[in-house]
Scaffold this motif. Structure first.
Motif, PDB file in Angstrom:
ATOM      1  N   VAL A   1       4.284   9.536  -1.720  1.00 27.77           N
ATOM      2  CA  VAL A   1       3.630   8.235  -1.656  1.00 27.77           C
ATOM      3  C   VAL A   1       2.708   8.279  -0.449  1.00 27.77           C
ATOM      4  CG1 VAL A   1       3.885   5.750  -1.477  1.00 27.77           C
ATOM      5  CG2 VAL A   1       5.622   7.084  -2.686  1.00 27.77           C
TER       6      VAL A   1
ATOM      7  N   ALA B   1      -0.178   6.511   1.964  1.00 27.03           N
ATOM      8  CA  ALA B   1      -0.790   5.279   2.443  1.00 27.03           C
ATOM      9  C   ALA B   1      -2.283   5.506   2.649  1.00 27.03           C
ATOM     10  CB  ALA B   1      -0.144   4.846   3.751  1.00 27.03           C
TER      11      ALA B   1
ATOM     12  N   VAL C   1      -1.184   4.328  -2.244  1.00 28.73           N
ATOM     13  CA  VAL C   1      -1.076   2.888  -2.025  1.00 28.73           C
ATOM     14  C   VAL C   1      -2.245   2.477  -1.136  1.00 28.73           C
ATOM     15  CG1 VAL C   1       0.373   1.005  -1.209  1.00 28.73           C
ATOM     16  CG2 VAL C   1       1.434   3.040  -2.204  1.00 28.73           C
TER      17      VAL C   1
ATOM     18  N   THR D   1       6.168   1.273  -2.906  1.00 28.57           N
ATOM     19  CA  THR D   1       6.735   2.547  -2.460  1.00 28.57           C
ATOM     20  C   THR D   1       8.162   2.720  -2.952  1.00 28.57           C
ATOM     21  OG1 THR D   1       5.327   2.547  -0.487  1.00 28.57           O
ATOM     22  CG2 THR D   1       7.285   3.934  -0.431  1.00 28.57           C
TER      23      THR D   1
ATOM     24  N   ALA E   1       3.018  -3.195  -0.244  1.00 33.14           N
ATOM     25  CA  ALA E   1       3.018  -1.732  -0.162  1.00 33.14           C
ATOM     26  C   ALA E   1       4.450  -1.190  -0.106  1.00 33.14           C
ATOM     27  CB  ALA E   1       2.229  -1.266   1.054  1.00 33.14           C
ATOM     28  N   SER E   2       5.337  -1.917   0.575  1.00 34.85           N
ATOM     29  CA  SER E   2       6.739  -1.481   0.649  1.00 34.85           C
ATOM     30  C   SER E   2       7.403  -1.550  -0.719  1.00 34.85           C
ATOM     31  CB  SER E   2       7.509  -2.353   1.641  1.00 34.85           C
ATOM     32  OG  SER E   2       6.967  -2.250   2.941  1.00 34.85           O
TER      33      SER E   2
ATOM     34  N   VAL F   1       4.230   1.227   3.992  1.00 36.66           N
ATOM     35  CA  VAL F   1       4.685   2.303   3.108  1.00 36.66           C
ATOM     36  C   VAL F   1       5.937   2.949   3.686  1.00 36.66           C
ATOM     37  CG1 VAL F   1       4.107   4.582   2.180  1.00 36.66           C
ATOM     38  CG2 VAL F   1       2.435   2.719   2.069  1.00 36.66           C
TER      39      VAL F   1
END
Length: 344
Positions: free
Chosen positions: A94, A96, A37, A83, A79-80, A106
């Protein structure tokens, strides 16, 4: 197979992720699936440039053994969301790519509505690991482990595959649900400084200096009350700032909670009382090396949880979490021991 997917679109933020990474493909793939990400605008756009430069080395170290997918974020909190989607689809990791802010987003994707996100279907047995390729402005979290800022070193660490469970902090009492942190959370002066620092990100690490100066303008020490581990309430007079550390550093290298560790099983709370701007200037060398705990007006507590309220409800007291302002008091800060696996 290495899939370099494009940026998300507002209409369908997961379309590229679905194409290259989904539960059906996982069931037939012998390779582990890693999702990167990327915050391409981190460090004033330098993250995106450095990420392109890193890709040949990433292919060299991981390309033969893993299915790799990338996903570029285009806005806050995305990003959340990415994830959570990746974990539900059974991602093995995952990772970051960015600074502490990207890492925090994340991390928050590992949870939803106060609970850990589960892999898609009980038959997967997947335990998704958290990873980090540091490419941000501050990158304070890596300092606790003594890691360098070279992203190639981070790729090497991920390639070794050593995973350990780490503690995570959680802030409750806010609208929108809990907020999780892996590094440091703070209130009052430190949080206000973070708020102003975000306005000077274009200046790189100097943003912390300008943010601190602006935060001191009009600052006043206040009276708070705290409750540690559900014990009785305690009054703190003339409080300047309170820092709650799951790790050691914040603010571009200040060792604010030097006894903290994300593998210690507790949070370290450092309280500054009756400090003025000139006290911080005079003690700045000690703050950077973490030798300030014995100074007058500084106290330390090891806690599982701490509730903090202001005694004057007319004051809006800033709260920050891993370098991001999340609102105001009152809040409760708690520890979730060994709650996330991370590449260490």
């Amino acid at each position: 197979m290495i899939v370099w997917s494009g940026s998300a679109t507002a209409a369908s933020p997961f379309i590229n992720l679905r194409r290259s990474f989904n539960a059906e493909s996982l069931s037939s793939s012998p390779k582990k699936n890693f999702v990167f990400v990327v915050n391409p605008m981190g460090a004033n756009g330098k993250t995106g440039q450095d990420w392109k430069k890193l890709q040949p080395y990433l292919r060299l170290k991981l390309g033969n053994d893993y299915d790799l997918s990338e996903f570029f974020t285009t806005g806050p909190c995305q990003a959340s969301e990415i994830t959570r989607k990746a974990i539900r689809d059974g991602a093995d990791a995952v990772i970051a790519v960015g600074g502490d802010g990207t890492l925090n987003e994340v991390l928050n994707g590992f949870f939803e509505e106060g609970k850990p996100v589960s892999a898609y279907g009980p038959e997967t047995g997947c335990s998704t690991a958290l990873g980090l390729v540091p490419m941000g402005t501050g990158s304070d979290f890596i300092r606790t482990f003594g890691w360098g800022s070279d992203p190639c070193e981070a790729v090497d660490r991920i390639a070794r595959g050593k995973r350990s469970k780490i503690d995570v902090g959680v802030v409750t009492g806010c609208s929108g649900g809990p907020r999780y942190f892996v590094n440091v959370s703070a209130i009052h002066l430190s949080a206000k400084s973070t708020f102003y620092s975000s306005k000077y990100k274009r200046l790189g690490s100097l943003c912390y200096v300008f943010g601190a100066f602006q935060a001191f303008i009009g600052h006043k020490n206040l009276t708070f009350r705290i409750k540690v581990d559900d014990d009785d309430w305690e009054i703190l007079e003339k409080t300047t700032t309170i820092c709650i550390g799951n790790a050691k550093y914040y603010g571009g290298g200040i060792k604010i909670t030097p006894n903290a560790s994300p593998m210690s099983g507790d949070l370290q709370v450092v309280i500054f009382q009756n400090f003025e701007w000139y006290d911080f200037v005079a003690k700045l060398p000690k703050l950077y090396v973490g030798s300030h705990l014995s100074e007058k007006g500084v106290s330390v507590k090891s806690v599982q949880s701490i509730e903090i309220e202001t005694m004057d409800q007319s004051d809006e007291i800033y709260v920050e979490c891993d370098g991001d302002c999340i609102g105001f008091l009152p809040r409760k800060f708690s520890l979730l021991p060994r709650s996330v696996e991370m590449f260490l």
